[in-house]
Design a protein around this motif. Structure first.
Motif, PDB file in Angstrom:
ATOM      1  N   TRP A   1     -70.283 -46.168  17.203  1.00 13.96           N
ATOM      2  CA  TRP A   1     -69.781 -45.524  18.042  1.00 13.96           C
ATOM      3  C   TRP A   1     -69.587 -43.633  17.528  1.00 13.96           C
ATOM      4  N   ASP A   2     -71.033 -43.547  17.482  1.00 16.23           N
ATOM      5  CA  ASP A   2     -71.332 -41.811  17.106  1.00 16.23           C
ATOM      6  C   ASP A   2     -72.785 -41.606  17.799  1.00 16.23           C
ATOM      7  N   ARG A   3     -71.864 -40.896  18.748  1.00 16.01           N
ATOM      8  CA  ARG A   3     -73.748 -40.130  19.741  1.00 16.01           C
ATOM      9  C   ARG A   3     -74.211 -38.881  18.751  1.00 16.01           C
ATOM     10  N   ASP A   4     -74.656 -38.304  17.823  1.00 18.83           N
ATOM     11  CA  ASP A   4     -75.245 -38.341  17.050  1.00 18.83           C
ATOM     12  C   ASP A   4     -76.060 -39.256  16.886  1.00 18.83           C
ATOM     13  N   LEU A   5     -75.528 -39.899  16.368  1.00 20.87           N
ATOM     14  CA  LEU A   5     -76.542 -40.832  15.036  1.00 20.87           C
ATOM     15  C   LEU A   5     -77.600 -41.577  16.134  1.00 20.87           C
ATOM     16  N   MET A   6     -77.071 -42.271  17.581  1.00 20.42           N
ATOM     17  CA  MET A   6     -77.623 -42.936  18.556  1.00 20.42           C
ATOM     18  C   MET A   6     -78.839 -41.455  19.170  1.00 20.42           C
ATOM     19  N   PHE A   7     -78.244 -40.345  18.969  1.00 19.53           N
ATOM     20  CA  PHE A   7     -79.908 -39.528  19.428  1.00 19.53           C
ATOM     21  C   PHE A   7     -80.500 -39.651  18.364  1.00 19.53           C
ATOM     22  N   LYS A   8     -79.906 -39.604  17.188  1.00 17.81           N
ATOM     23  CA  LYS A   8     -80.960 -39.437  16.371  1.00 17.81           C
ATOM     24  C   LYS A   8     -81.725 -40.224  15.981  1.00 17.81           C
ATOM     25  N   ARG A   9     -81.576 -41.315  16.234  1.00 18.49           N
ATOM     26  CA  ARG A   9     -82.072 -42.459  15.944  1.00 18.49           C
ATOM     27  C   ARG A   9     -83.488 -42.689  17.515  1.00 18.49           C
ATOM     28  N   GLY A  10     -82.925 -42.117  18.442  1.00 16.45           N
ATOM     29  CA  GLY A  10     -83.957 -42.216  19.443  1.00 16.45           C
ATOM     30  C   GLY A  10     -84.709 -40.862  19.278  1.00 16.45           C
ATOM     31  N   GLN A  11     -83.869 -40.245  18.515  1.00 12.10           N
ATOM     32  CA  GLN A  11     -85.563 -39.513  17.998  1.00 12.10           C
ATOM     33  C   GLN A  11     -86.681 -39.618  17.343  1.00 12.10           C
TER      34      GLN A  11
ATOM     35  N   ASP B   1     -69.237 -52.684  27.218  1.00 16.23           N
ATOM     36  CA  ASP B   1     -68.803 -51.385  28.265  1.00 16.23           C
ATOM     37  C   ASP B   1     -69.352 -50.823  28.516  1.00 16.23           C
ATOM     38  N   PRO B   2     -69.294 -50.773  29.880  1.00 16.63           N
ATOM     39  CA  PRO B   2     -70.145 -49.640  30.254  1.00 16.63           C
ATOM     40  C   PRO B   2     -70.664 -48.146  29.913  1.00 16.63           C
ATOM     41  N   VAL B   3     -69.996 -47.550  29.337  1.00 16.90           N
ATOM     42  CA  VAL B   3     -69.221 -46.340  29.154  1.00 16.90           C
ATOM     43  C   VAL B   3     -69.755 -46.056  27.983  1.00 16.90           C
ATOM     44  N   LEU B   4     -69.572 -47.075  27.035  1.00 10.67           N
ATOM     45  CA  LEU B   4     -70.331 -47.290  25.399  1.00 10.67           C
ATOM     46  C   LEU B   4     -71.678 -47.090  25.982  1.00 10.67           C
ATOM     47  N   SER B   5     -71.977 -47.886  26.267  1.00 13.36           N
ATOM     48  CA  SER B   5     -73.423 -48.434  26.673  1.00 13.36           C
ATOM     49  C   SER B   5     -74.317 -47.428  26.932  1.00 13.36           C
ATOM     50  N   GLY B   6     -73.613 -46.814  28.644  1.00 15.48           N
ATOM     51  CA  GLY B   6     -74.554 -45.751  29.122  1.00 15.48           C
ATOM     52  C   GLY B   6     -74.179 -44.420  27.943  1.00 15.48           C
ATOM     53  N   VAL B   7     -73.205 -44.420  27.067  1.00 15.82           N
ATOM     54  CA  VAL B   7     -72.917 -43.473  26.499  1.00 15.82           C
ATOM     55  C   VAL B   7     -74.903 -42.935  25.300  1.00 15.82           C
ATOM     56  N   ALA B   8     -74.709 -44.758  24.865  1.00 19.06           N
ATOM     57  CA  ALA B   8     -75.472 -44.731  23.939  1.00 19.06           C
ATOM     58  C   ALA B   8     -77.170 -44.397  24.492  1.00 19.06           C
TER      59      ALA B   8
ATOM     60  N   PHE C   1     -85.765 -50.314  12.693  1.00 21.30           N
ATOM     61  CA  PHE C   1     -84.160 -49.409  12.983  1.00 21.30           C
ATOM     62  C   PHE C   1     -83.242 -50.276  12.699  1.00 21.30           C
ATOM     63  N   PRO C   2     -81.879 -50.561  12.258  1.00 21.18           N
ATOM     64  CA  PRO C   2     -80.754 -51.444  12.905  1.00 21.18           C
ATOM     65  C   PRO C   2     -81.448 -51.442  14.466  1.00 21.18           C
ATOM     66  N   ALA C   3     -80.197 -52.247  15.103  1.00 29.77           N
ATOM     67  CA  ALA C   3     -80.496 -52.673  16.391  1.00 29.77           C
ATOM     68  C   ALA C   3     -79.723 -52.157  16.920  1.00 29.77           C
ATOM     69  N   GLY C   4     -79.885 -52.274  18.696  1.00 31.70           N
ATOM     70  CA  GLY C   4     -78.933 -51.823  19.602  1.00 31.70           C
ATOM     71  C   GLY C   4     -77.702 -51.837  19.544  1.00 31.70           C
TER      72      GLY C   4
END
Length: 814
Positions: free
Chosen positions: A67-77, A114-121, A57-60
Motif C-alpha cells: 500500500w505504498d505509492r513510492d515503492l510501486m513507482f520505484k519498482r516500476g522504475q 479493489d480498482p482504486v488500489l489496483s489503479g494507483v499501483a 522482483f516481488p510480484a504485483g
C-alpha cells in the motif's frame, strides 16, 4: 515518419515476425528506409523473462500489499531500467485482473481486488517504467478473470469439448467501475500500449471487440498508444483491424510457430482489395511510432536486444524458430549484460513492507536478539528452502517446490540469485547463538514430529504455501487456476500437527492470494501467522527483517480472506466445467466482488480487506472535508472536435508488393510481401475517411473535487508505518444501487512514537461519480439540484477502527 513509409513497412511494424523468430518473445519487422527498427517486446510484470543477470522482483500482489505509492513507482522504475538495459522496447506489464475470483490463476500478477488500489499501483508502475524510456503494456484488456477456458485450443487439450473461448459477460457499469478502472489509470499515466486478452467479452473476442477497443479504450479513455494482441489471441484479420487492433503478436495466426499470419501478407491483400482502409493501417503505424518517439527510443543511445530468449550460449541462430537457413545462421546475441544494479535492496524492502501480520498472540513477534533471543528454533516445511533441484528447475516456475517466490507462467522470471528463508534464519541465529533445527521434507511428517518432540521448548516456524499460474501449464492438478483455497501439500495437516506439540508455533505462508486458514487460525498454540505473499529473490532477508523486528510490519491485505470459498458468492467461483460449447460466465454480481460482496450480504470475513497488524498501534482522528471545485452532474464534451491526423498515403499497385528479388526467404518468418498478385482486384468505391467526433471529455474524470484530511497518531512503543485508508459511502437517497462502502484513497506514512501526522486524500470526479447505464454516461448522484450526501471514513481497514464524517448536501459550498 509514417507518411514516408511504404505499405510493406507499415505492415511490417504492425506484424510480429513469428514465434522464436527474433531474440525476444515478440519481435516486429522494421521500416529501414526511415530508420524505424524492429521492436522487442518482452515479458514480464516482475522482471525480464528468459534472461540472465536480472532481478526477480516481488510480484504485483506483493507490491499491492505494501500500500505504498513510492515503492510501486520505484519498482516500476527498476523494472524499466532492467528492461532498457537488456534492449527491450516494450515491457509486457503491468498486469491487472479484477481478482473477481480468489482462485483465479493469474491474480498474483495484478494488484488486488479493489480498482482504486489496483489503479494507483498500475499508474505508478507505468510512470516508473516509462520514465526509463521503455513502453509499458497494460494487460490483459479485459475480463481475463480465470485461466480455464480462456482459449478453446488450450481447453480442448485438457479434454474439454468447447468450441470457443469463455465469454465474460459484463454490464456497462461494472465494466467501467471495476474492470476498466485500472486501465483508465494506465491511460491517464500515458501508457504506450495495451494488450487485449484471450477471452471473449459479451461474446466478442477481446482483440476484435470494436466496442471495447475503438469505443471504450480509444474514444472514451482517449488512449493514444497501440493495442497489441496477447500471443495468438488474434482471431481474425480484417475484423480485428477494423475493431482497433494495432499490432499482432507473435505474428503467427492460428498456432505458434506455423509461419502463417492473419496479417503480414494477408493484411497487404486486405488493403489492396479495399477490405481494410489504408487509413486504418496508417493509424496502426502512427500509434506504434508515436509510442516509440514518446519514450525517446529514437535516440541512438537506446540499446538493441543483447540477449536471446531461446538459448544461453554467446552465439546462436538469429531465427531460432526456423528450420532452414535461418536456424543455421549464427550471431552473437547473449552479451550477459548485468542489469541488476542495486535493485536487490529495493526488492528486499518491497517484500518486507508487503508482509501482512495476521496474528500475534502476546507479542510473540518480533523475536528478540542478544540476551532476549530465542534459544532454539525449529524450521519446518519445504517452503523454508529453495527448490532442491535448483531454483530454475521447473519450466516457467511451473511447480511448487521449495520457497514460493513467484507464480508460474509467462509472468515468471529465472532467478539469477535466491536467498531462502532457511539461509536467512540460520544467519540471524548465528548472530544470537540460537540453535536451529530443520526438516524441509513436508512429506516426512513422522520425522517432523520426532524433531519437534526432541526440542519441546523451541519456537517452531512452519512454512506453507498455495500456488497458481497461467493456463498453458498445470502443476499438481491445478490447470492455472487453483482448485480451491486450501494450502498445498497438506499444509493444514502440517500446521495442526506441529501446533499440537509446539506451544509457540509461528506460521509463515507464501501464497498467490487468499487461503483458507480455518483449521489452524484459532489454535491456541499458533501464536503468530505471517502472510509473506510472493517475495521474489529476497524471500529470506525480507522475512527475517520482519520476524526479528528490523522492519515493523506494515503490509495490508489487498483482498479479503474469507472463512470459506463459498463466502465470496457465486461470482467468486471459477467455472471449472463448461456450461455451453462457448462457456458463458455472467458477471451478475455487478460491482459486488470481494469486500463489497461481504459488506452487502453482511458476511463476517476471517480477515477483512486492508487488514494488517503492526508492532505498534495507531489512532485516526480529526477528519475534515474541503470542496475544491463544484462539478456539473454530467461530464462536459471536449473542447472542439477530435480529428485524426492525416497521412498522405496511396495504395500501391499489387505488383509492387511482390517479394523483392534480393530477399532470401526464411522459413516461418512472417513477411508483408505477396507471392503472387493474381486475383487481387481493388474496389474503387471511395474508402471511408476517419470521422470527426465530438466526445465527452473523460479527462475531466480526473479533476479534483474534494480534499479529505485526517490525523494519525502512533500510540505504541515503537515507530512504524501506518496505512490510512479512505472509504466512502454514496448518498442513499438517489434510488441508485451503491455498495455499502468503497475504497477511494490510501496514504502510507512513517509515524514516530507519540507523533501525530497529517494525511490527506484528493478525490476526483470519477471517485464521486458512477456510470449510468441508461444514459450511457458518467454522472454524479445529484438530487434536487444539489450534490453531496457522502460519508467519508479514514480507518485501518474496511472494517477497522477509524474516524468518519458526513458531507451533507446543504454543506456543499460553505
Amino acid at each position: 515518419m509514417v507518411s514516408k513509409m511504404s505499405l510493406a513497412e507499415k505492415i511490417n511494424i504492425t506484424t510480429g515476425t513469428g514465434w522464436q523468430m527474433g531474440p525476444c518473445v515478440g519481435n516486429t519487422g522494421s521500416a529501414d528506409s526511415v530508420g524505424f527498427p524492429g521492436l522487442c517486446l518482452q515479458d514480464g510484470p516482475l522482471g525480464v523473462r528468459f534472461a540472465d543477470s536480472v532481478t526477480v522482483f516481488p510480484a504485483g500482489i506483493t507490491v499491492a500489499s505494501t500500500w505504498d505509492r513510492d515503492l510501486m513507482f520505484k519498482r516500476g522504475q527498476a523494472l524499466g531500467a532492467e528492461m532498457r538495459g537488456k534492449g527491450v522496447n516494450v515491457m509486457l506489464g503491468p498486469a491487472m485482473m479484477g481478482n473477481r475470483m480468489p482462485a483465479g490463476g493469474r491474480n498474483w500478477e495484478g494488484f488486488g481486488a479493489d480498482p482504486v488500489l489496483s489503479g494507483v499501483a498500475v499508474g505508478e508502475t507505468v510512470k516508473g517504467i516509462q520514465g526509463e524510456g521503455v513502453i509499458a503494456c497494460a494487460k490483459h484488456y479485459i475480463g481475463n478473470e480465470q485461466e480455464i477456458f480462456r482459449q478453446a485450443v488450450e481447453a480442448r487439450g485438457q479434454n474439454w469439448a468447447v468450441d470457443e473461448a469463455i465469454s465474460a459477460n459484463i454490464g456497462g457499469r461494472a465494466l467501467r467501475e471495476i474492470y476498466a478502472w485500472p486501465f483508465m489509470d494506465a491511460v491517464e499515466s500515458g501508457v504506450g500500449s495495451v494488450m487485449c486478452s484471450y477471452n471473449q467479452i459479451n461474446n466478442s473476442y477481446a482483440c476484435q471487440n470494436s466496442y471495447l477497443l475503438n469505443g471504450l479504450l480509444k474514444d472514451e479513455m482517449n488512449f493514444q498508444g497501440f493495442v497489441v494482441s496477447d500471443w495468438i489471441a488474434q482471431r481474425s484479420g480484417v475484423a480485428s483491424a477494423l475493431a482497433g487492433l494495432d499490432m499482432t503478436m507473435p505474428g503467427d495466426g492460428r498456432v505458434f510457430a506455423d509461419g502463417g499470419s492473419y496479417w503480414g501478407s494477408e493484411l497487404t491483400t486486405a488493403v489492396l482489395n479495399s477490405s481494410v482502409p489504408l487509413s486504418r493501417v496508417d493509424d496502426m503505424a502512427l500509434r506504434i511510432v508515436a509510442a516509440w518517439y514518446s519514450m525517446g527510443q529514437d535516440s541512438s543511445s537506446y540499446p538493441r536486444p543483447n540477449f536471446s530468449s531461446w538459448f544461453r550460449l554467446p552465439q546462436g541462430p538469429q531465427y531460432f524458430g526456423s528450420d532452414d537457413i535461418g536456424k543455421k545462421a549464427g550471431i552473437t546475441i547473449n552479451n550477459y549484460t548485468n542489469v541488476k544494479s542495486n535493485h536487490s535492496s529495493l526488492a528486499r524492502q518491497i517484500a518486507a513492507e508487503s508482509i501482512v501480520l495476521l496474528k500475534n498472540t502476546n507479542n510473540t513477534l518480533p523475536f528478540g536478539s542478544g540476551s532476549n533471543a530465542r534459544r532454539s528454533l525449529m524450521v519446518l516445511g519445504e517452503g523454508a528452502m529453495g527448490n532442491k533441484n535448483g531454483v530454475n528447475s521447473c519450466i516457467d516456475r511451473g511447480c511448487n517446490d521449495g520457497t514460493l517466490g513467484q507464480g508460474w507462467g509467462s509472468g515468471s522470471v529465472e532467478y539469477s540469485s535466491f536467498y531462502s528463508p532457511l539461509e536467512a534464519i540460520q544467519e540471524k541465529a548465528r548472530e544470537d547463538g540460537t540453535l536451529v533445527s530443520y526438516v524441509t521434507s513436508e512429506a516426512d511428517h513422522n520425522r517432523i514430529y520426532a524433531t519437534v518432540a526432541s526440542y519441546p521448548n523451541s519456537t517452531c516456524i512452519v512454512f506453507a504455501s498455495a500456488d497458481s499460474g497461467e493456463g498453458y501449464l498445470a502443476a499438481e492438478g491445478h490447470h492455472g487456476d487453483r482448485n480451491d483455497l486450501k494450502l498445498w501439500h497438506n499444509g493444514d495437516r502440517l500446521i495442526q500437527g506441529v501446533a499440537s506439540m509446539c506451544k509457540d508455533t509461528v506460521v509463515v505462508i507464501h501464497a498467490v492470494g487468499p487461503v483458507d486458514m480455518e483449521s489452524f487460525i484459532e489454535h491456541p498454540n499458533v501464536t503468530a501467522v505471517v502472510l509473506a505473499n510472493l517475495p521474489g529473490q529476497e524471500a529470506g532477508s525480507s522475512l527475517t527483517d520482519v520476524l526479528w523486528g528490523g522492519v515493523n510490519p506494515s503490509g495490508r491485505l489487498p483482498y479479503t480472506i474469507g472463512r470459506r470459498l463459498a463466502d465470496y458468492g457465486p461470482g467468486g467461483q471459477v467455472m471449472y466445467t463448461p456450461n455451453h460449447p462457448i462457456p458463458q460466465q455472467d458477471f451478475d454480481e455487478g460491482l459486488y466482488i470481494d469486500y463489497r460482496h461481504f459488506d452487502k450480504f453482511n458476511i463476517i470475513p476471517r480477515f477483512d480487506f486492508g487488514f494488517g497488524m503492526s508492532y505498534t498501534t495507531f489512532e485516526f482522528s480529526d477528519i475534515n472535508i474541503e470542496v475544491v471545485k463544484t462539478p456539473t452532474e454530467f461530464l462536459p464534451t471536449r473542447n472542439g472536435t477530435v480529428q485524426p491526423p492525416k497521412i498522405n498515403s496511396t495504395i500501391p499497385d499489387a505488383k509492387e508488393m511482390l517479394f523483392p528479388a534480393d530477399i532470401t526467404q526464411i522459413h516461418k518468418y512472417v513477411y508483408p510481401y505477396l507471392s503472387s498478385s493474381s486475383g487481387i482486384t481493388r474496389d474503387n468505391t471511395p474508402q471511408p475517411s476517419a470521422s470527426t467526433r465530438s466526445l465527452v471529455d473523460t479527462d475531466k474524470l480526473f479533476t479534483s473535487l474534494l480534499k479529505v484530511r485526517a490525523k494519525v497518531k502512533n500510540n505504541g512503543a515503537v515507530a512504524g508505518k501506518a496505512v490510512a485508508q479512505l472509504y466512502m459511502s454514496y448518498p442513499n437517497s438517489t434510488g441508485v444501487d451503491f455498495p455499502v462502502q468503497v475504497l477511494r484513497g490510501f496514504v502510507k506514512v512513517q509515524v514516530e512514537v507519540n507523533q501525530t501526522v497529517d494525511v490527506s486524500f484528493d478525490l476526483m470526479w470519477r471517485d464521486l461519480g458512477y456510470y449510468d447505464e441508461e444514459k450511457g454516461a458518467w454522472r454524479l448522484p445529484v438530487e434536487g439540484g444539489k450534490w453531496g450526501g457522502y460519508k467519508f471514513m479514514v480507518k485501518s481497514s474496511s472494517r477497522g477502527d477509524g474516524v468518519e464524517k458526513d458531507m451533507n448536501r446543504e454543506d456543499v459550498g460553505k
